[in-house]
Design a protein around this motif. Structure first.
Motif, PDB file in Angstrom:
ATOM      1  N   ALA A   7      81.227  32.758  75.308  1.00  0.00           N
ATOM      2  CA  ALA A   7      81.933  31.546  75.708  1.00  0.00           C
ATOM      3  C   ALA A   7      81.338  30.968  76.983  1.00  0.00           C
ATOM      4  N   ASP A   8      81.005  31.833  77.935  1.00  0.00           N
ATOM      5  CA  ASP A   8      80.394  31.368  79.182  1.00  0.00           C
ATOM      6  C   ASP A   8      79.025  30.751  78.921  1.00  0.00           C
ATOM      7  N   ASP A   9      78.215  31.427  78.087  1.00  0.00           N
ATOM      8  CA  ASP A   9      76.868  30.919  77.798  1.00  0.00           C
ATOM      9  C   ASP A   9      76.924  29.568  77.086  1.00  0.00           C
ATOM     10  N   ALA A  10      77.904  29.411  76.185  1.00  0.00           N
ATOM     11  CA  ALA A  10      78.001  28.174  75.411  1.00  0.00           C
ATOM     12  C   ALA A  10      78.671  27.057  76.196  1.00  0.00           C
ATOM     13  N   GLY A  11      79.413  27.412  77.246  1.00  0.00           N
ATOM     14  CA  GLY A  11      80.177  26.408  77.966  1.00  0.00           C
ATOM     15  C   GLY A  11      81.337  25.865  77.151  1.00  0.00           C
ATOM     16  N   VAL A  12      81.877  26.721  76.283  1.00  0.00           N
ATOM     17  CA  VAL A  12      82.967  26.338  75.383  1.00  0.00           C
ATOM     18  C   VAL A  12      84.217  27.121  75.766  1.00  0.00           C
ATOM     19  N   ALA A  13      85.318  26.429  76.002  1.00  0.00           N
ATOM     20  CA  ALA A  13      86.580  27.103  76.326  1.00  0.00           C
ATOM     21  C   ALA A  13      87.129  27.768  75.064  1.00  0.00           C
ATOM     22  N   LEU A  14      87.743  28.929  75.233  1.00  0.00           N
ATOM     23  CA  LEU A  14      88.315  29.676  74.110  1.00  0.00           C
ATOM     24  C   LEU A  14      89.836  29.644  74.222  1.00  0.00           C
ATOM     25  N   LEU A  15      90.492  29.174  73.168  1.00  0.00           N
ATOM     26  CA  LEU A  15      91.949  29.063  73.156  1.00  0.00           C
ATOM     27  C   LEU A  15      92.512  29.825  71.976  1.00  0.00           C
ATOM     28  N   GLY A  16      93.766  30.273  72.112  1.00  0.00           N
ATOM     29  CA  GLY A  16      94.433  31.004  71.037  1.00  0.00           C
ATOM     30  C   GLY A  16      95.621  30.224  70.491  1.00  0.00           C
ATOM     31  N   LEU A  17      95.726  30.190  69.155  1.00  0.00           N
ATOM     32  CA  LEU A  17      96.882  29.569  68.493  1.00  0.00           C
ATOM     33  C   LEU A  17      98.004  30.589  68.430  1.00  0.00           C
ATOM     34  N   THR A  18      99.156  30.228  68.974  1.00  0.00           N
ATOM     35  CA  THR A  18     100.298  31.136  69.058  1.00  0.00           C
ATOM     36  C   THR A  18     100.679  31.665  67.684  1.00  0.00           C
ATOM     37  N   ARG A  19     101.028  32.934  67.611  1.00  0.00           N
ATOM     38  CA  ARG A  19     101.456  33.537  66.352  1.00  0.00           C
ATOM     39  C   ARG A  19     102.743  32.857  65.873  1.00  0.00           C
ATOM     40  N   GLY A  20     102.810  32.597  64.583  1.00  0.00           N
ATOM     41  CA  GLY A  20     103.968  31.925  64.014  1.00  0.00           C
ATOM     42  C   GLY A  20     103.762  30.438  63.841  1.00  0.00           C
ATOM     43  N   ALA A  21     102.846  29.856  64.628  1.00  0.00           N
ATOM     44  CA  ALA A  21     102.519  28.432  64.472  1.00  0.00           C
ATOM     45  C   ALA A  21     101.483  28.284  63.366  1.00  0.00           C
ATOM     46  N   THR A  22     101.473  27.137  62.715  1.00  0.00           N
ATOM     47  CA  THR A  22     100.530  26.904  61.630  1.00  0.00           C
ATOM     48  C   THR A  22      99.417  25.973  62.091  1.00  0.00           C
ATOM     49  N   TRP A  23      98.281  26.057  61.405  1.00  0.00           N
ATOM     50  CA  TRP A  23      97.164  25.173  61.732  1.00  0.00           C
ATOM     51  C   TRP A  23      97.540  23.718  61.492  1.00  0.00           C
ATOM     52  N   SER A  24      98.340  23.447  60.459  1.00  0.00           N
ATOM     53  CA  SER A  24      98.734  22.062  60.182  1.00  0.00           C
ATOM     54  C   SER A  24      99.599  21.518  61.322  1.00  0.00           C
ATOM     55  N   GLN A  25     100.497  22.360  61.864  1.00  0.00           N
ATOM     56  CA  GLN A  25     101.292  21.929  63.015  1.00  0.00           C
ATOM     57  C   GLN A  25     100.388  21.588  64.199  1.00  0.00           C
ATOM     58  N   LEU A  26      99.429  22.467  64.468  1.00  0.00           N
ATOM     59  CA  LEU A  26      98.540  22.239  65.598  1.00  0.00           C
ATOM     60  C   LEU A  26      97.737  20.962  65.406  1.00  0.00           C
ATOM     61  N   ALA A  27      97.188  20.770  64.199  1.00  0.00           N
ATOM     62  CA  ALA A  27      96.379  19.577  63.950  1.00  0.00           C
ATOM     63  C   ALA A  27      97.203  18.310  64.150  1.00  0.00           C
ATOM     64  N   ALA A  28      98.455  18.318  63.652  1.00  0.00           N
ATOM     65  CA  ALA A  28      99.307  17.137  63.792  1.00  0.00           C
ATOM     66  C   ALA A  28      99.622  16.861  65.262  1.00  0.00           C
ATOM     67  N   MET A  29      99.938  17.916  66.018  1.00  0.00           N
ATOM     68  CA  MET A  29     100.275  17.728  67.423  1.00  0.00           C
ATOM     69  C   MET A  29      99.062  17.261  68.229  1.00  0.00           C
ATOM     70  N   LEU A  30      97.873  17.816  67.919  1.00  0.00           N
ATOM     71  CA  LEU A  30      96.671  17.389  68.633  1.00  0.00           C
ATOM     72  C   LEU A  30      96.356  15.931  68.343  1.00  0.00           C
ATOM     73  N   ARG A  31      96.521  15.534  67.082  1.00  0.00           N
ATOM     74  CA  ARG A  31      96.290  14.116  66.751  1.00  0.00           C
ATOM     75  C   ARG A  31      97.242  13.214  67.538  1.00  0.00           C
ATOM     76  N   ALA A  32      98.508  13.642  67.641  1.00  0.00           N
ATOM     77  CA  ALA A  32      99.484  12.833  68.371  1.00  0.00           C
ATOM     78  C   ALA A  32      99.102  12.711  69.844  1.00  0.00           C
ATOM     79  N   VAL A  33      98.687  13.820  70.451  1.00  0.00           N
ATOM     80  CA  VAL A  33      98.324  13.796  71.867  1.00  0.00           C
ATOM     81  C   VAL A  33      97.079  12.946  72.087  1.00  0.00           C
ATOM     82  N   LEU A  34      96.065  13.110  71.218  1.00  0.00           N
ATOM     83  CA  LEU A  34      94.838  12.339  71.371  1.00  0.00           C
ATOM     84  C   LEU A  34      95.079  10.857  71.119  1.00  0.00           C
ATOM     85  N   ALA A  35      95.928  10.548  70.144  1.00  0.00           N
ATOM     86  CA  ALA A  35      96.227   9.146  69.863  1.00  0.00           C
ATOM     87  C   ALA A  35      96.955   8.505  71.032  1.00  0.00           C
TER      88      ALA A  35
END
Length: 540
Positions: A96-124
C-alpha cells in the motif's frame, strides 16, 4: 455561486466511516480528489476513472491484496476497499505504501451494493454547485415540484418526474390538459399497473433506459375505449451509469428538435436535484440511526445522543421491531430483505412521529428501534397500544413483531430497556404464535429458556441421564418413548389427554409410560426428575 464541494477520502471517511468504512492504512488527507467509483473484476480489467476508489469484491487473501495494490498504484487509484476483517500483513502494508493507495475495510454486515449507493450519493453531492441559497439551476435544491413546473414551461407540456418503480416524485401544473391515464397517474402518484404492463410489453422501458435521447411513446388506449389519449415523450434521468428515474411529457404536437434538446438538458438538472434529495435523505437517516444506536448502547456518548434527539432527562420507552424470519425454502434475497426492513423502519418512524413528534426511530442492524417519550405510570401500556396499532395498520403483508422494554427514566436505563425489548422480541420471533407484541415480564421464562439453549449450544452439551437412554433406545428399536414422555409432561400427567394427543388408547399410553420408566430409569413420581427431563427435552 460557490464552487463544488470536493470529495476526497477524508470526506468519504467522515461521512461513511462510522457506518460502512474503516481506514486500515494510508493518509486520507494526502490523497487527491476521488474521480469515480470502480468495481474490481479479476476476469475483465475495467477502465478506471482518474483517481478511482476501487471496490475489491472477492479480494480476501493477502497475496491477492498485494497484487491488486500494485496494479492500482500503476493506474493512479486513490484507494482500495476490501471486506473486513482484513489480514493486514507487513507485505500488504508495504504494498500500500509503495503504490500510494489507501487501504480501507468494508464493515462486516454491510453489503457492497449499500456501499456503492452511499458512495455515489456522497460523490454526487460533491458535484452539485450550490450557492448560499442552496439552489441548483436557479431553483431551490431538492424542490422537485418547482423543478417540474420549470421543465413544463420550457417544454410547453405538462410533465411528471418518476422513479425507477414508476412512482410519481413530482408533477407540474396543467395536468387538466392531459388524458385519463395521466390523471390516474397523478391522483395515485403511481403509473397504473395496466399502463405500465402495456409499456413493458411494447419494450418502451427497455428503449428508455438504453437511450440518452427522448423516446416517443404512442398513446395507450383507455381501458373502457372512451376518451382521447395522447402520446408521450420520455427521457431517462441518469447520474453517470445509474438510472435514477425518468421525465414524462404529454404531447399535444410532435416534439421538435429544439424541445428534444431542452428535454435532454432538463434531465441533467433533474438528476442533480434527485441526487441532492437522495444524498440528503441518506445522510439524515444515517445520522439519526447513529444517534439512536449510540443512545441504545449506553456509555459515554449516550447522553449527548439523547440530547441531540431531544430525549434527554425524560422517561422514554424502547420498542424493538423486526420482521419474522422467512420459513425454510421461502428465504428472501438479501437485497429484498434489506428493502423490506428499511421500508418497515421508515413506516415505523412515521407512525411514532404521529404519536409523539419527538419520537426517534431508526433501523439498527436487523431491527428497527423506537424511542417514545412517555408520562405518567402507564408508559408500557401506552407503548403496547402504539405497537399493536402499528402492526394492525401493517396487517399481514409483513409478518412483524414488536418487543417492548420498561420505562427508562435516565440515560443508563435506556440500554437496559433496549435489552429487555430485544429479549421479548426474540421470544415472539422464535415461537411464531398469534401474539405480535410482548413485554419481557410476559415472556420472561421463555426468554430464559432461549438464553439457556444458547449456552448449551455454545458448550456443545448433549442429552444425559434418562433422556439420553430413552433417545438411544428409540433409535435402536424404533419405539416412541421420548414422544410419550414429552406428551405426558405437556399434559401435566393427564394420561387421557396425552393419549388423545398421540391418538393412542389410554391403556397403550400407560404401558409406554411404564416401559419408559424402566428403560430410562426415570422416577415419574419425583418432581425433580420430571423437571430435569422436561428441561432437557426443551433445550436439546
Amino acid at each position: 455561486m460557490s464552487g463544488p464541494r470536493h470529495t476526497g477520502l477524508r470526506r468519504v471517511l467522515d461521512d461513511l466511516g462510522a457506518t460502512l468504512l474503516e481506514l486500515l492504512h494510508g493518509d486520507p488527507d494526502a490523497a487527491p480528489e476521488i474521480g469515480g467509483i470502480a468495481i474490481h473484476d479479476p476476469l475483465d480489467e475495467p477502465a478506471l476513472p482518474p483517481h478511482a476508489l476501487v471496490l475489491g469484491v472477492g479480494i480476501g487473501e493477502p497475496a491477492q491484496t498485494v497484487a491488486l495494490l500494485g496494479q492500482l498504484g500503476r493506474r493512479g487509484a486513490v484507494g482500495l476497499v476490501v471486506r473486513a476483517p482484513v489480514v493486514a500483513t507487513t507485505e500488504v502494508l508495504a504494498a500500500a505504501d509503495d503504490a500510494g493507495v489507501a487501504l480501507l475495510g468494508l464493515t462486516r454486515g454491510a453489503t457492497w451494493s449499500q456501499l456503492a449507493a452511499m458512495l455515489r450519493a456522497v460523490l454526487a453531492e460533491g458535484d452539485v454547485v450550490a450557492g448560499e441559497s442552496e439552489s441548483l439551476g436557479g431553483l431551490p435544491s431538492g424542490d422537485l415540484f418547482a423543478l417540474a413546473n420549470a421543465v413544463a414551461a420550457l417544454l410547453d407540456a405538462p410533465i411528471t418526474i418518476e422513479d425507477r418503480s414508476n412512482r410519481v416524485l413530482a408533477f407540474s401544473g396543467r395536468q387538466d390538459e392531459t388524458d385519463r391515464g395521466r390523471e390516474e397517474t397523478v391522483l395515485g402518484l403511481q403509473v397504473p399497473e395496466r399502463y405500465s404492463r402495456i409499456l413493458t410489453e411494447r419494450g418502451v422501458f427497455r428503449e428508455l433506459y438504453r437511450s440518452d435521447r427522448p423516446v416517443i411513446v404512442d398513446p395507450v388506449p383507455a381501458a373502457d375505449g372512451s376518451g382521447r389519449t395522447l402520446p408521450r415523450a420520455a427521457i431517462a434521468v441518469r447520474a453517470g451509469d445509474e438510472v435514477l428515474g425518468s421525465i414524462w411529457a404529454v404531447l399535444h404536437e410532435p416534439l421538435s428538435a429544439e424541445r428534444a434538446d431542452a428535454l435532454c438538458e432538463s434531465a441533467k438538472l433533474v438528476a442533480l436535484h434527485l441526487m441532492r434529495v437522495r444524498a440528503g435523505s441518506d445522510v439524515q437517516r444515517r445520522v439519526r440511526a447513529d444517534l439512536v444506536s449510540t443512545a441504545l448502547e449506553g456509555g459515554a456518548g449516550a447522553r449527548e445522543a439523547l440530547t441531540r434527539l431531544a430525549l434527554a432527562d425524560q422517561p422514554v420507552v424502547v420498542l424493538a421491531l423486526a420482521v419474522a424470519d422467512a420459513p425454510a425454502g421461502e428465504e428472501a434475497t438479501d437485497a429484498a430483505a434489506v428493502s423490506v426492513r428499511q421500508r418497515l423502519a421508515d413506516a415505523f418512524a412515521l407512525h411514532l412521529s404521529a404519536v409523539h413528534p419527538r419520537s426517534a426511530a431508526a433501523l439498527v442492524g436487523h431491527a428497527a428501534y423506537g424511542l417514545v417519550p412517555v408520562s405518567g405510570d402507564d408508559g408500557e401500556d401506552r407503548a403496547a397500544r402504539i405497537a399493536a396499532d402499528f402492526l394492525d395498520r401493517v396487517g399481514d403483508r409483513v409478518p412483524a413483531s414488536i418487543g417492548i422494554g420498561p420505562v427508562s427514566r435516565d440515560v443508563g436505563g435506556v440500554a437496559a430497556a433496549r435489552l429487555a425489548a430485544d429479549r421479548a422480541l426474540r421470544v415472539l420471533r422464535e415461537r411464531r404464535s398469534a401474539a405480535r407484541v410482548a413485554r419481557l415480564p410476559e415472556v420472561y421464562v421463555e426468554a430464559l429458556m432461549l438464553e439457556l439453549r444458547d449456552l448449551v449450544a455454545v458448550r456443545g452439551d448433549t442429552p444425559a441421564g434418562p433422556v439420553a437412554r430413552l433417545l438411544e433406545y428409540d433409535a435402536a428399536h424404533g419405539s416412541r418413548l421420548v414422544e410419550t414422555l414429552r406428551a405426558w409432561l405437556d399434559a401435566f400427567g393427564d394420561v387421557n389427554a396425552a393419549a388423545a394427543g398421540l391418538f393412542v388408547h389410554p391403556n397403550t399410553f400407560r404401558y409406554r409410560l411404564r416401559r419408559l420408566a424402566e428403560v430410562g430409569g426415570l422416577d415419574l413420581d419425583d418432581p425433580e426428575a420430571r423437571f430435569a427431563a422436561q428441561v432437557q427435552l426443551r433445550l436439546l
